[in-house]
Design an enzyme around this catalytic site. Structure first.
Site, PDB file in Angstrom:
ATOM      1  N   GLY A 145     -29.845  19.085  40.719  1.00 44.17           N
ATOM      2  CA  GLY A 145     -29.285  20.124  39.845  1.00 44.17           C
ATOM      3  C   GLY A 145     -30.376  21.013  39.312  1.00 44.17           C
TER       4      GLY A 145
ATOM      5  N   THR B  56     -32.023  20.674  33.416  1.00 44.21           N
ATOM      6  CA  THR B  56     -31.337  19.375  33.310  1.00 44.21           C
ATOM      7  C   THR B  56     -32.278  18.257  33.750  1.00 44.21           C
ATOM      8  OG1 THR B  56     -29.314  20.551  33.844  1.00 44.21           O
ATOM      9  CG2 THR B  56     -29.190  18.164  33.862  1.00 44.21           C
TER      10      THR B  56
ATOM     11  N   GLU C 167     -34.178  16.218  42.236  1.00 43.31           N
ATOM     12  CA  GLU C 167     -34.252  17.328  43.190  1.00 43.31           C
ATOM     13  C   GLU C 167     -33.717  18.551  42.460  1.00 43.31           C
ATOM     14  OE1 GLU C 167     -33.537  20.089  45.397  1.00 43.31           O
ATOM     15  OE2 GLU C 167     -31.905  18.921  46.268  1.00 43.31           O
TER      16      GLU C 167
ATOM     17  N   CYS D 260     -30.003  25.245  46.958  1.00 48.59           N
ATOM     18  CA  CYS D 260     -31.325  25.304  46.309  1.00 48.59           C
ATOM     19  C   CYS D 260     -32.408  25.686  47.297  1.00 48.59           C
ATOM     20  CB  CYS D 260     -31.635  23.974  45.640  1.00 48.59           C
ATOM     21  SG  CYS D 260     -31.714  22.624  46.820  1.00 48.59           S
TER      22      CYS D 260
HETATM   23  N1  LIG Z   1     -28.800  22.127  43.809  1.00 46.97           N
HETATM   24  C1  LIG Z   1     -29.500  22.728  42.903  1.00 46.97           C
HETATM   25  O1  LIG Z   1     -30.681  22.803  42.955  1.00 46.97           O
HETATM   26  C2  LIG Z   1     -28.746  23.276  41.788  1.00 46.97           C
HETATM   27  C3  LIG Z   1     -29.356  24.134  40.915  1.00 46.97           C
HETATM   28  N2  LIG Z   1     -28.651  24.594  39.882  1.00 46.97           N
HETATM   29  C4  LIG Z   1     -29.339  25.557  39.007  1.00 46.97           C
HETATM   30  O2  LIG Z   1     -29.103  25.191  37.675  1.00 46.97           O
HETATM   31  C5  LIG Z   1     -28.472  26.269  37.009  1.00 46.97           C
HETATM   32  C6  LIG Z   1     -27.549  25.714  35.967  1.00 46.97           C
HETATM   33  O3  LIG Z   1     -26.432  25.122  36.580  1.00 46.97           O
HETATM   34  P1  LIG Z   1     -25.679  23.906  35.911  1.00 46.97           P
HETATM   35  O4  LIG Z   1     -24.297  23.814  36.356  1.00 46.97           O
HETATM   36  O5  LIG Z   1     -25.921  23.979  34.442  1.00 46.97           O
HETATM   37  O6  LIG Z   1     -26.479  22.693  36.567  1.00 46.97           O
HETATM   38  P2  LIG Z   1     -26.736  21.286  35.996  1.00 46.97           P
HETATM   39  O7  LIG Z   1     -28.109  20.893  36.373  1.00 46.97           O
HETATM   40  O8  LIG Z   1     -26.418  21.260  34.536  1.00 46.97           O
HETATM   41  O9  LIG Z   1     -25.639  20.400  36.739  1.00 46.97           O
HETATM   42  C7  LIG Z   1     -25.889  19.419  37.694  1.00 46.97           C
HETATM   43  C8  LIG Z   1     -25.265  18.107  37.274  1.00 46.97           C
HETATM   44  O10 LIG Z   1     -25.953  17.598  36.139  1.00 46.97           O
HETATM   45  C9  LIG Z   1     -25.022  17.190  35.135  1.00 46.97           C
HETATM   46  N3  LIG Z   1     -25.696  17.275  33.851  1.00 46.97           N
HETATM   47  C10 LIG Z   1     -25.868  18.359  33.064  1.00 46.97           C
HETATM   48  N4  LIG Z   1     -26.557  18.023  31.947  1.00 46.97           N
HETATM   49  C11 LIG Z   1     -26.847  16.705  32.043  1.00 46.97           C
HETATM   50  C12 LIG Z   1     -27.549  15.778  31.229  1.00 46.97           C
HETATM   51  N5  LIG Z   1     -28.114  16.138  30.073  1.00 46.97           N
HETATM   52  N6  LIG Z   1     -27.660  14.510  31.648  1.00 46.97           N
HETATM   53  C13 LIG Z   1     -27.126  14.119  32.816  1.00 46.97           C
HETATM   54  N7  LIG Z   1     -26.435  14.947  33.618  1.00 46.97           N
HETATM   55  C14 LIG Z   1     -26.297  16.216  33.256  1.00 46.97           C
HETATM   56  C15 LIG Z   1     -23.879  18.140  35.358  1.00 46.97           C
HETATM   57  O11 LIG Z   1     -22.708  17.664  34.741  1.00 46.97           O
HETATM   58  C16 LIG Z   1     -23.800  18.174  36.865  1.00 46.97           C
HETATM   59  O12 LIG Z   1     -23.130  17.031  37.352  1.00 46.97           O
HETATM   60  C17 LIG Z   1     -27.772  27.044  38.104  1.00 46.97           C
HETATM   61  O13 LIG Z   1     -27.515  28.344  37.749  1.00 46.97           O
HETATM   62  C18 LIG Z   1     -28.775  26.942  39.202  1.00 46.97           C
HETATM   63  O14 LIG Z   1     -29.801  27.880  39.015  1.00 46.97           O
HETATM   64  C19 LIG Z   1     -27.371  24.216  39.661  1.00 46.97           C
HETATM   65  C20 LIG Z   1     -26.715  23.369  40.498  1.00 46.97           C
HETATM   66  C21 LIG Z   1     -27.356  22.888  41.673  1.00 46.97           C
HETATM   67  O1  LIG Z   2     -30.135  17.931  52.169  1.00 47.45           O
HETATM   68  C1  LIG Z   2     -29.870  19.072  52.554  1.00 47.45           C
HETATM   69  O2  LIG Z   2     -29.798  19.327  53.736  1.00 47.45           O
HETATM   70  C2  LIG Z   2     -29.576  20.140  51.602  1.00 47.45           C
HETATM   71  C3  LIG Z   2     -29.699  19.962  50.309  1.00 47.45           C
HETATM   72  C4  LIG Z   2     -29.373  20.976  49.372  1.00 47.45           C
HETATM   73  C5  LIG Z   2     -29.565  20.800  48.066  1.00 47.45           C
HETATM   74  O3  LIG Z   2     -30.147  19.699  47.614  1.00 47.45           O
HETATM   75  C6  LIG Z   2     -29.140  21.720  47.028  1.00 47.45           C
HETATM   76  O4  LIG Z   2     -28.696  22.815  47.306  1.00 47.45           O
HETATM   77  O5  LIG Z   2     -29.239  21.302  45.883  1.00 47.45           O
END
Ligand SMILES: NC(=O)C1=CN([C@@H]2O[C@H](COP(=O)(O)OP(=O)(O)OC[C@H]3O[C@@H](n4cnc5c(N)ncnc54)[C@H](O)[C@@H]3O)[C@@H](O)[C@H]2O)C=CC1
Ligand SMILES: O=C(O)/C=C/C=C(\O)C(=O)O
Length: 522
Positions: A267, A271, A290, A328
């Protein structure tokens, strides 16, 4: 129904809705099911092998989840509270006693069965994932295929893994013994919900650990379906538990619990920092984080020769706009060697305008909140007088509106070097294109970021591929390709993009503890 007490009625309703949801293997059937409901369905948790709502007392609250393509309310989910999370963790701890002692053949068999069931229900998962996340159905199918591979890969990995023993100075035989690390909190995001949830669940249970997983509150549908599927696979109760809820209540309670031995999280970086803080005093807790990226794509002039030009444009565009830029690993900062800059920009803009058409080949972004975040950056671009080669500032939207969350592919140029547009992760269909002077400049610009997740290098010069590739501060460098994955290779980021690596033996590192045994020869 008249004879049932409220608790039985709730369970009955959940079973009925599970059957009805499971029958929707086309977008049309799913839409007709959704519109037939008098009130939005409420997704249950999956704990100790059962689908059920958490305790519904006066403190219970629910979260509304909206359909990105329409903006309509799609379903509700209960916000699991600390006591619900604790109960799930206790079930996972109980299950650990037997699961951690199961033979690898037994564990492998369950993983194989899960991957087969996913294969049989591929379209069902793709349909709901597309509706819930906003992605196009074609993209959703790719992601279900990857979820299938996550289980099939680890089902065979554990069968074939070897641990070497060696003799030390002819005195002692030494070997490494691995035990499952315990109960894991698996926290996944909303961009590739099933793909990333299963990327955690599969290795976790393959290596003998048990799990309490929490999907994102924005996209919990495929986790609900996975709970139904795990029941069908007859996975022993408590090996995987899925609790629904948000980050601050449910996620935070899960991560902080002293009964949880490790956390695998994907995420946002903020976070990730919160999770590190919350667990800082629990030294023994395994952490695999990650996090975000602001990934560079470097386009060298040699890659724009007539024979490779089309490939260069296609890879740069796919890396930027796949899944609406909500991966990501997306290459959201393109740097082009000055000699080829004008030609690249013209061809790239034309290609993107033709290839990425909203509703036809490009989906909606995941939520109103995320739409507003992207919109905020585009408004900033307009304020900074950046050039919009493609796209514009989209209008404001609200949750529950009727428009959906559609952001057109956007290409920005003439961005000031110190602009936050080049620094922050926007995580949407927005890319910047800037020139560079020479190889050293390209490396400097690529590394000028707090993040270090991925990079794309487009060049036909074999020596440069290694010379530049090895200087880039990123966990993954793709040369003339993007998102090529081998599930055995280390996956993760440098700098603020994360801690730890997953995949094959690297996942084993996360989900097991090592002890070294020395057996002297006397
Ligand atoms: N795959 C990736 O790298 C991702 C990156 N992001 C980035 O983060 C930004 C914010 O998006 P969010 O939806 O706020 O992502 P987030 O990091 O808050 O959400 C990811 C997960 O973490 C959980 N989470 C949130 N706060 C937590 C805490 N304190 N303890 C444990 N779990 C927690 C959420 O409920 C969700 O399941 C996005 O705009 C993007 O830039 C968001 C989602 C995926
Ligand atoms: O494992 C992959 O192939 C892709 C992963 C992508 C993410 O972890 C992401 O978008 O957060």
């Amino acid at each position: 129904m008249g004879q049932m007490n409220p608790e039985e009625w709730t369970q009955q309703a959940l079973t009925d809705s599970a059957d009805a949801v499971w029958a929707c293997d086309t977008i049309e059937k799913a839409n007709s099911f959704i519109t037939s409901l008098p009130t939005p369905m409420c997704l249950p948790n999956y704990v100790a092998g059962k689908l059920g709502l958490p305790t519904l007392d006066a403190t219970a609250t629910f979260i509304d989840s909206y359909e990105p393509k329409t903006g309509k309310l799609l379903y509700r989910l209960p916000r699991a509270q600390e006591k619900d999370v604790e109960s799930a963790i206790r079930h996972a701890r109980d299950a650990f006693q037997t699961w951690s002692k199961a033979t690898r053949n037994e564990r492998s068999g369950y993983l194989r069965r899960i991957s087969e069931l996913l294969q049989e229900n591929r379209e069902l998962f793709a349909v709901w994932e597309s509706i819930d996340q906003g992605k196009m159905i074609e993209r959703a199918r790719i992601e279900v295929d990857r979820a299938i591979s996550n289980f099939s890969y680890f089902s065979t990995y554990i069968i074939h893994e070897q641990t070497a023993a060696r003799m030390v100075d002819g005195v002692a035989l030494t070997y490494e013994h691995r035990s499952p690390a315990g109960v894991f909190a698996l926290i996944s995001p909303w961009n590739m919900p099933l793909y990333l949830l299963t990327w955690k669940i599969a290795p976790c249970i393959a290596f003998g650990c048990t799990a309490v997983a929490k999907p994102s509150e924005i996209t919990s549908m495929s986790a609900y379906l996975l709970g139904i599927l795990l029941q069908k696979a007859e996975l022993p109760a408590g090996v995987v538990n899925i609790v629904l809820g948000d980050g601050p209540t449910t996620g935070a309670a899960l991560v902080a619990s002293p009964l949880v031995d490790g956390v695998s999280f994907t995420g946002g970086t903020q976070t990730g920092i919160a999770i590190r803080r919350a667990t800082a005093h629990q030294i023994r807790k395994h952490l695999s984080l990650e996090l975000g990226g602001k990934n560079p794509t470097l386009v060298f002039a040699d890659s724009m020769a007539p024979t490779t030009r089309e490939r260069t444009i296609r890879i740069a565009a796919t890396a930027a706009f796949e899944n609406q830029g909500e991966i990501c690993l997306c290459g959201s900062r393109i740097y082009v060697e000055r000699a080829a800059y004008k030609e690249f920009l013209a061809l790239f803009t034309e290609y993107v305008a033709n290839k990425y058409v909203l509703r036809e080949t490009m989906g909606a972004v995941a939520s109103a909140q995320h739409y507003s975040k992207i919109r905020g950056y585009l408004q900033l671009a307009a304020d900074e007088k950046v050039t919009f080669n493609l796209g514009s500032v989209p209008p404001p939207v609200e949750e529950g509106g009727t428009q959906g969350y559609w952001v057109s592919p956007t290409i920005l140029t003439d961005v000031a070097p110190d602009s936050v547009l080049l620094k922050d992760e926007i995580f949407g269909p927005v890319v910047t294109v800037c020139p560079f002077d020479d190889e050293a400049d390209a490396v400097r610009l690529a590394n000028d970021s707090e993040y270090g997740l991925a990079a794309v290098l487009l060049t036909t010069d074999g020596a440069r591929m290694r010379r530049v590739g090895e200087q880039i501060e990123a966990g993954l460098v793709w040369v003339n390709c993007w998102l090529v994955r081998d599930l055995g290779t280390p996956f993760g980021g440098m700098k603020n993009s994360g801690t730890g690596r997953e995949g094959g033996e690297y996942s084993r590192e996360v989900f097991t503890v090592a002890r070294t045994l020395h057996l002297p020869a006397y």
